[in-house]
Design a protein around this motif. Sequence first.
Motif, PDB file in Angstrom:
ATOM      1  N   GLU A 174       0.829  -1.203   0.000  1.00  0.00           N
ATOM      2  CA  GLU A 174       0.000   0.000   0.000  1.00  0.00           C
ATOM      3  C   GLU A 174       0.868   1.260   0.000  1.00  0.00           C
ATOM      4  N   VAL A 175       0.364   2.304  -0.677  1.00  0.00           N
ATOM      5  CA  VAL A 175       1.045   3.602  -0.643  1.00  0.00           C
ATOM      6  C   VAL A 175       0.135   4.594   0.057  1.00  0.00           C
ATOM      7  N   LEU A 176       0.631   5.087   1.196  1.00  0.00           N
ATOM      8  CA  LEU A 176      -0.179   5.950   2.036  1.00  0.00           C
ATOM      9  C   LEU A 176       0.442   7.337   2.034  1.00  0.00           C
ATOM     10  N   VAL A 177      -0.397   8.349   1.830  1.00  0.00           N
ATOM     11  CA  VAL A 177       0.106   9.715   1.923  1.00  0.00           C
ATOM     12  C   VAL A 177      -0.484  10.339   3.183  1.00  0.00           C
ATOM     13  N   ILE A 178       0.389  10.944   3.976  1.00  0.00           N
ATOM     14  CA  ILE A 178      -0.046  11.574   5.222  1.00  0.00           C
ATOM     15  C   ILE A 178       0.086  13.080   5.068  1.00  0.00           C
ATOM     16  N   VAL A 179      -1.016  13.790   5.271  1.00  0.00           N
ATOM     17  CA  VAL A 179      -0.962  15.248   5.214  1.00  0.00           C
ATOM     18  C   VAL A 179      -1.491  15.814   6.519  1.00  0.00           C
ATOM     19  N   GLY A 180      -1.309  17.095   6.705  1.00  0.00           N
ATOM     20  CA  GLY A 180      -1.803  17.738   7.919  1.00  0.00           C
ATOM     21  C   GLY A 180      -0.994  18.970   8.223  1.00  0.00           C
ATOM     22  N   HIS A 212       2.982  17.028   0.958  1.00  0.00           N
ATOM     23  CA  HIS A 212       1.830  17.828   0.531  1.00  0.00           C
ATOM     24  C   HIS A 212       1.758  17.916  -0.983  1.00  0.00           C
ATOM     25  N   GLU A 213       2.509  17.032  -1.650  1.00  0.00           N
ATOM     26  CA  GLU A 213       2.488  17.032  -3.117  1.00  0.00           C
ATOM     27  C   GLU A 213       1.230  16.324  -3.610  1.00  0.00           C
ATOM     28  N   GLU A 222      -8.799  10.871  -4.631  1.00  0.00           N
ATOM     29  CA  GLU A 222      -9.828  11.665  -5.313  1.00  0.00           C
ATOM     30  C   GLU A 222     -10.797  12.243  -4.301  1.00  0.00           C
ATOM     31  N   GLY A 223     -11.278  11.369  -3.412  1.00  0.00           N
ATOM     32  CA  GLY A 223     -12.225  11.809  -2.392  1.00  0.00           C
ATOM     33  C   GLY A 223     -11.636  12.872  -1.502  1.00  0.00           C
ATOM     34  N   PHE A 224     -10.398  12.668  -1.129  1.00  0.00           N
ATOM     35  CA  PHE A 224      -9.773  13.595  -0.185  1.00  0.00           C
ATOM     36  C   PHE A 224      -9.651  14.999  -0.773  1.00  0.00           C
ATOM     37  N   PHE A 225      -9.150  15.071  -2.011  1.00  0.00           N
ATOM     38  CA  PHE A 225      -8.884  16.400  -2.572  1.00  0.00           C
ATOM     39  C   PHE A 225     -10.138  17.032  -3.187  1.00  0.00           C
ATOM     40  N   ASN A 226     -11.075  16.190  -3.723  1.00  0.00           N
ATOM     41  CA  ASN A 226     -12.233  16.758  -4.426  1.00  0.00           C
ATOM     42  C   ASN A 226     -13.461  16.871  -3.541  1.00  0.00           C
ATOM     43  N   ASN A 227     -13.550  15.978  -2.543  1.00  0.00           N
ATOM     44  CA  ASN A 227     -14.784  15.938  -1.769  1.00  0.00           C
ATOM     45  C   ASN A 227     -14.484  15.642  -0.293  1.00  0.00           C
ATOM     46  N   PRO A 228     -13.694  16.518   0.347  1.00  0.00           N
ATOM     47  CA  PRO A 228     -13.322  16.244   1.737  1.00  0.00           C
ATOM     48  C   PRO A 228     -14.529  16.282   2.661  1.00  0.00           C
ATOM     49  N   HIS A 250     -14.431  16.466   6.255  1.00  0.00           N
ATOM     50  CA  HIS A 250     -14.326  17.174   7.528  1.00  0.00           C
ATOM     51  C   HIS A 250     -14.091  18.666   7.352  1.00  0.00           C
ATOM     52  N   GLU A 251     -14.638  19.468   8.258  1.00  0.00           N
ATOM     53  CA  GLU A 251     -14.407  20.916   8.217  1.00  0.00           C
ATOM     54  C   GLU A 251     -12.915  21.235   8.245  1.00  0.00           C
ATOM     55  N   ARG A 252     -12.206  20.550   9.145  1.00  0.00           N
ATOM     56  CA  ARG A 252     -10.779  20.847   9.312  1.00  0.00           C
ATOM     57  C   ARG A 252     -10.004  20.474   8.050  1.00  0.00           C
ATOM     58  N   THR A 253     -10.426  19.381   7.396  1.00  0.00           N
ATOM     59  CA  THR A 253      -9.779  18.999   6.140  1.00  0.00           C
ATOM     60  C   THR A 253     -10.009  20.080   5.087  1.00  0.00           C
ATOM     61  N   LYS A 254     -11.224  20.580   5.026  1.00  0.00           N
ATOM     62  CA  LYS A 254     -11.547  21.607   4.027  1.00  0.00           C
ATOM     63  C   LYS A 254     -10.712  22.864   4.262  1.00  0.00           C
ATOM     64  N   MET A 255     -10.617  23.259   5.541  1.00  0.00           N
ATOM     65  CA  MET A 255      -9.821  24.442   5.876  1.00  0.00           C
ATOM     66  C   MET A 255      -8.368  24.246   5.473  1.00  0.00           C
ATOM     67  N   PHE A 256      -7.846  23.053   5.784  1.00  0.00           N
ATOM     68  CA  PHE A 256      -6.444  22.763   5.483  1.00  0.00           C
ATOM     69  C   PHE A 256      -6.199  22.808   3.970  1.00  0.00           C
ATOM     70  N   LEU A 257      -7.114  22.176   3.216  1.00  0.00           N
ATOM     71  CA  LEU A 257      -6.935  22.141   1.761  1.00  0.00           C
ATOM     72  C   LEU A 257      -6.992  23.546   1.189  1.00  0.00           C
ATOM     73  N   ASN A 258      -7.874  24.394   1.733  1.00  0.00           N
ATOM     74  CA  ASN A 258      -7.925  25.785   1.288  1.00  0.00           C
ATOM     75  C   ASN A 258      -6.599  26.483   1.528  1.00  0.00           C
ATOM     76  N   GLN A 259      -6.033  26.203   2.687  1.00  0.00           N
ATOM     77  CA  GLN A 259      -4.764  26.852   3.024  1.00  0.00           C
ATOM     78  C   GLN A 259      -3.655  26.422   2.075  1.00  0.00           C
ATOM     79  N   ILE A 260      -3.509  25.106   1.842  1.00  0.00           N
ATOM     80  CA  ILE A 260      -2.370  24.706   1.000  1.00  0.00           C
ATOM     81  C   ILE A 260      -2.605  25.118  -0.450  1.00  0.00           C
ATOM     82  N   ARG A 261      -3.869  25.257  -0.869  1.00  0.00           N
ATOM     83  CA  ARG A 261      -4.112  25.668  -2.250  1.00  0.00           C
ATOM     84  C   ARG A 261      -3.808  27.143  -2.443  1.00  0.00           C
TER      85      ARG A 261
END
Lengths: 276, 250
Positions: B37-43, B202-203, B229-235, B237-248
């Motif tokens: 398995e290939v796991l990516v950890i972000v945060g 975060h790539e 796909e789910g993580f980046f296109n359809n997160p 959690h609120e905190r996930t959405k906030m984080f994705l907004n920040q890195i984008r």
Amino acid sequence: MNSFNPKNPVIQSLFGAFLIALVGVLVWQISQGLKANNIVLDWGVLGQPSQITSGSNLTTILLGMWLTIRIALVSIILALLLGIVVGVSRLSSNTVVRLVATAYVEFFRNTPLLVQIFFWYFGVFNLLPKVVQDSLDTQFGAPTVAVVAALSIYTSSYIAETIRAGIQSIPKGQFEAGDSLGLSGFQTLGLIILPQALRVVIPPLGNQFLNLTKNSSLASQLGAQELFYYGIQMQSYSGQGFVSISAITLGYLVMSLSITAILTLINNRFALAVRK
Amino acid sequence: MTQANSTDPIIIAQDVHKYFGQFHALRGVNMTVQKGEVLVIVGPSGSGKSTFIRTINRLEAHQKGTIIVDGIELKEGSNLDAIRREVGMVFQSFNLFPHLTVLQNVTLAPMQVRKMPKDKANALGMELLERVGISEQAQKFPAQLSGGQQQRVAIARALAMQPKVMLFDEPTSALDPEMVGEVLDVMKTLAKSGMTMLCVTHEMGFAKAVANRVVFFDQGNIVEENTPEGFFNNPQHERTKMFLNQIRHA
Ligand SMILES: Nc1ncnc2c1ncn2[C@@H]1O[C@H](COP(=O)(O)OP(=O)(O)O)[C@@H](O)[C@H]1O
Ligand SMILES: [Mg+2]
């Protein structure tokens, strides 16, 4: 460029001329002083037969130098090995090991070397079994053994602190890289950390080696026939104090400069590569 | 995307807690990683991503919970060197050995730990350097290489122990932008070869290309787990959405 640049050749040659003039004045002053006191410098005394050893007085000086070199070499090697062990122990995660190493450093750094030399000679040496005493005495001479022990241990307490600082200057990531590759603690230390730490501390180690070599003149106090001892003997037999002291001084200078030269070579040879 | 065998876990972490003094850095992390398995950890920074992957090869010891790697439980007194042989690690700051040549960096562990003869280790080392595209630099010292090249050497060095799991802690964060691609390419090839990988990165492009799962850390625990796909296109959690907004918008 108008600003002062010490590498400017004009400034450098002016400075050189000034130094030569200064030395000239000094030599002239000394010779005037000697003349005024009716002291005749007779360098030929070095070629005259020695009343202390076989050969000339120069032979005596060289014999003394030879013992000094052997004492210094053996002590430098022992001091370095001991210093590495104690320096590493100072950083051990084992509290007992760490405390023993700390006590070692503080004890030997904070008592006079001459006292330690006498301690080894009159104290420890006499506690050894008689056979060991006799065999050490006939092989190396009891004073030499005591001096080597004292010099190695005294200097190792300084070297330990230098090694400790060297190890602490290595980034934590180097330990982690070793650990994460499955190397044992000893392998990481010996193959990764110490080779880098030793490179960092070559200049301060050199200072310790120089100190050790010069400190070895204290061996004369036990009658070890090294450079200072023979030089002073030559002075009392020949009456040529200035010549004798000059010979002693020159002997130590040659040894010290050789150590510096060798360490410079080692330093250049092992310098870490940088991006060109 | 690689197909992970979903019944063959190689890493099991249960209720993992880690304290730095009073500070509660990991707060009951649960994670199972399957072989291949290939796991990516972000945060966000400080959320415990590094601390967590460092507990996997016990660069950090956890105080509560269980971690089992390849069947061996990580605890006081267990054979750490044995586990570390199976788990390779790549650091943000490369941590190459500056006093050794590139090839020696790669062959050191096989020779010292696996007792591989020198000629075999050199052959293996050259093969790995070939794989990461820097065999011509084998006799240079790390400081003579660019950051991207150094990180590729670090990957080769970890692979030389033939590990079953590879851990990456922000392997491209210290690199100039033009060198990120060459390192990610090596990691993608490795992922496609079936290596089990845990990558703190975060790539997004890398995650979308090869990750089986993306795990989002916040405040010492996993907040969301999802497909790339789910993580980046359809997160979710609120905190996930906030984080994705920040890195984008960074
Ligand atoms: N060795 C340490 N000592 C004390 N606190 C630490 C140590 N390492 C990490 N921490 C703290 O633990 C938290 C998580 O750190 P880390 O795992 O490095 O976060 P991340 O990798 O997600 O940015 C941070 O608040 C950090 O300050
Ligand atoms: Mg981190």
